[in-house]
Design an enzyme around this catalytic site. Structure first.
Site, PDB file in Angstrom:
ATOM      1  N   HIS A 175      32.641  27.843  16.159  1.00 39.07           N
ATOM      2  CA  HIS A 175      31.964  27.592  14.876  1.00 39.07           C
ATOM      3  C   HIS A 175      30.463  27.341  15.059  1.00 39.07           C
ATOM      4  CE1 HIS A 175      35.974  26.430  12.684  1.00 39.07           C
ATOM      5  NE2 HIS A 175      35.796  27.726  12.770  1.00 39.07           N
ATOM      6  N   SER A 234      42.880  19.441  12.585  1.00 37.92           N
ATOM      7  CA  SER A 234      43.863  19.355  11.502  1.00 37.92           C
ATOM      8  C   SER A 234      44.663  20.645  11.397  1.00 37.92           C
ATOM      9  CB  SER A 234      43.163  19.041  10.176  1.00 37.92           C
ATOM     10  OG  SER A 234      42.168  20.001   9.931  1.00 37.92           O
ATOM     11  N   ASN A 293      33.901  22.437  17.391  1.00 39.87           N
ATOM     12  CA  ASN A 293      32.825  21.470  17.169  1.00 39.87           C
ATOM     13  C   ASN A 293      31.459  22.091  17.445  1.00 39.87           C
ATOM     14  OD1 ASN A 293      34.908  19.806  16.673  1.00 39.87           O
ATOM     15  ND2 ASN A 293      34.766  18.653  18.577  1.00 39.87           N
ATOM     16  N   CYS A 341      17.050  37.576  10.167  1.00 41.03           N
ATOM     17  CA  CYS A 341      17.050  38.499  11.322  1.00 41.03           C
ATOM     18  C   CYS A 341      17.794  37.926  12.527  1.00 41.03           C
ATOM     19  CB  CYS A 341      15.619  38.897  11.713  1.00 41.03           C
ATOM     20  SG  CYS A 341      14.697  37.593  12.551  1.00 41.03           S
TER      21      CYS A 341
END
Ligand code: OAD
Length: 251
Positions: A122, A194, A105, A133
């Site tokens: 993530h 999932s 998350n 940059c």
């Protein structure tokens, strides 16, 4: 159908563990009102095109659309509050010798619930970087609600949220921590994913092969529940407090 002895079994495994890895996905924040990705109708990817909103190609094509979409999501995350599932995971960290929390998350609800060490595999939606940059960018007042992304003060390229888009590499250091922990843990507690996005979905398999007990908390059967030793079918905000109560009561 969930049975009481499964809760007890999970509590026992967690109580005996020296090292727990917890892997969370969008489902852990669902009860806080943050939309998941793949739930039918309510999931973000059921309503929006990930290729337009979460890829370099989409950003190049329409940077304003991507900027405004993430600003709106950030606004929703900020309005949300941690739910009982987040709170239990923070408590579990405090009572376990070694605890590694890996989340897919981009929200900060685990941190706001009190989790001390959160590995955001993530990325994070409230951190901003230059798309070229990678310099971190502190948003200036008004920049968030602009029609177009702000410009990097270092190189002039466009600023974007520090989230991982499709086709991009995962943060190296976080990957190293997560993979090592999965191989070393006694229990892999999976909540609200999932289990279809790789390589993160490999983590429970890796832990299982290394001998860990895999526990999956999810209202729906999924590829991880199929390999799990204990499948606690239900919502994280309901199931995790039950497990914590059993653990605190000594089963
Ligand atoms: P998904 O939307 O794919 O899956 C959410 C899961 O949470 C589903 O299995 C639901 O059944 C479950 N769920 C729903 N409500 C729940 C609740 N109250 N308690 C527990 N579980 C619940 O989300 P992720 O698996 O996290 O990647 O998705 C993985 C990645 O795909 C995301 O990190 C994102 C997305 O594309 C990037 O943005 C890179």
């Amino acid at each position: 159908m969930l049975e009481l002895h499964q809760i007890t079994q999970a509590a026992q495994a967690l109580a005996q563990a020296r090292h727990i890895v917890c892997l969370t996905g969008a489902g852990v924040s669902a009860e806080s009102g943050v939309a998941t990705f793949r739930d039918a109708q309510t999931g973000l990817w059921a309503r929006f095109d990930p290729q337009r909103l979460a890829s370099q190609e989409g950003f190049a094509e329409d940077p304003g659309l991507v900027w405004r979409w993430y600003s709106e999501r950030l606004r929703m995350v900020e309005a949300a509050t941690p739910n009982p599932g987040h709170l239990v995971l923070a408590r579990l960290e405090g009572v376990t010798p070694a605890f590694t929390l890996v989340t897919q998350n981009v929200d900060d609800l685990h941190e706001r619930a009190g989790s001390q060490q959160v590995q955001h595999i993530h990325g994070r939606i409230h951190i901003f970087r230059c798309n070229y940059c990678r310099a971190e960018h502190a948003l200036q007042p008004g920049e968030r609600t602009q029609e177009l992304p702000p410009r990097c003060l270092a190189c002039g390229d466009q600023v974007r949220p520090d989230v991982v888009w499709f086709g991009e590499a995962l943060p190296e250091q976080v990957v190293e921590i997560a993979w090592r922990a999965a191989e070393a843990c006694d229990v892999m507690l999976v909540v609200g994913t999932s289990g279809v996005v790789y390589p993160v979905a490999e983590l429970p398999l890796l832990a299982k092969r290394a001998g860990a007990v895999v526990i999956d908390v999810n209202p729906q059967c999924n590829p991880i529940s199929e390999i799990a030793d204990i499948f606690l079918q239900g919502a994280g905000g309901v199931i995790l407090p039950q497990v914590m109560n059993a653990l605190s009561a000594g089963f």
